[in-house]
Design a protein around this motif. Structure first.
Motif, short mmCIF file in Angstrom:
data_model
loop_
_atom_site.label_atom_id
_atom_site.label_comp_id
_atom_site.label_asym_id
_atom_site.label_seq_id
_atom_site.Cartn_x
_atom_site.Cartn_y
_atom_site.Cartn_z
N ASP A 53 46.41 45.23 46.06
CA ASP A 53 45.40 45.30 44.99
C ASP A 53 45.34 43.98 44.21
O ASP A 53 44.26 43.50 43.86
N THR A 54 46.50 43.39 43.94
CA THR A 54 46.54 42.11 43.23
C THR A 54 45.86 41.02 44.05
O THR A 54 45.07 40.24 43.52
N THR A 104 37.54 40.72 44.37
CA THR A 104 37.05 42.02 44.83
C THR A 104 38.11 43.09 44.55
O THR A 104 39.07 42.84 43.83
N ASP A 105 37.92 44.27 45.12
CA ASP A 105 38.93 45.33 44.95
C ASP A 105 38.97 46.20 46.21
O ASP A 105 38.23 45.97 47.16
N ARG A 121 42.11 41.52 43.97
CA ARG A 121 41.59 41.15 42.65
C ARG A 121 41.52 39.62 42.51
O ARG A 121 40.55 39.09 41.98
N GLU A 122 42.52 38.92 43.02
CA GLU A 122 42.54 37.46 42.91
C GLU A 122 41.47 36.78 43.75
O GLU A 122 41.04 35.67 43.42
#
Length: 183
Positions: free
Chosen positions: A108-109, A116-117, A112-113
């Motif tokens: 998830d990290t 997106t997700d 996000r970086e």
């Protein structure tokens, strides 16, 4: 009548001058020469390591450098394991292939970086082309594994990212990324 002149007195020889001269020679000549020799050896080894890097034809099991991760915008998450990469450079485009295994939280990290997700991942989708996969020996078809993928097309100069996640191991998914920079 002649006047006798006492012989000229010579000053005593002072060894301090020789020590000072030796010190000046060492400081002005020997140290720069030593520095140049050391620099030559470092430069030579640097060239050899760059040559080895350019000669690679498959994945290298090591983290890509920070510069590579920044240029190609592939933020390998902290705690990732089995990290490997391969970089290919050409006139029109350069690519960085990266694979790593990570936890669900760090996946998830990572997503996000890159902007997106997890909801952007499409189940059953392999977004890395067969040609890109063959370049490094990745096999996605017919393996009995489940994949999810996403394509992140960005405007230049940012790279396009193709991300495929092997979701078979639920707790430690394997992530495959191909980052492409077009010139």
């Amino acid at each position: 009548m002649s006047v006798t002149v006492p012989p000229a007195q010579r000053p005593p020889h002072l060894p301090k001058h020789r020590i000072l001269t030796l010190l000046v020679v060492v400081l002005l000549i020997a140290i720069p020469v030593g520095y140049l020799v050391q620099s030559a050896f470092v430069s030579r080894e640097s060239g050899r390591s760059k040559q080895r890097e350019a000669a690679r034809t498959t994945l290298h099991y090591e983290w890509p450098s920070k510069v590579q991760r920044r240029i190609y915008e592939v933020p390998v998450p902290h705690g990732a394991s089995y990290v490997a990469y391969y970089e290919a450079n050409a006139w029109e485009k350069s690519t960085l292939h990266v694979q790593f295994r990570t936890s669900r939280k760090h996946l998830d990290t990572f997503l996000r970086e890159i902007g997106t997700d997890r909801s952007a991942l499409r189940d059953g989708r392999v977004t890395i082309s067969g040609k890109q996969a063959d370049e490094v020996g990745w096999r996605f078809r017919g393996t009995g594994r489940s994949y999810a993928g996403l394509l992140l097309a960005q405007s230049r100069p940012a790279p396009d990212l193709a991300v495929t996640v092997d979701t078979t191991p639920r707790e430690r998914p394997r992530v495959y990324v191909v980052s492409t920079l077009a010139f």
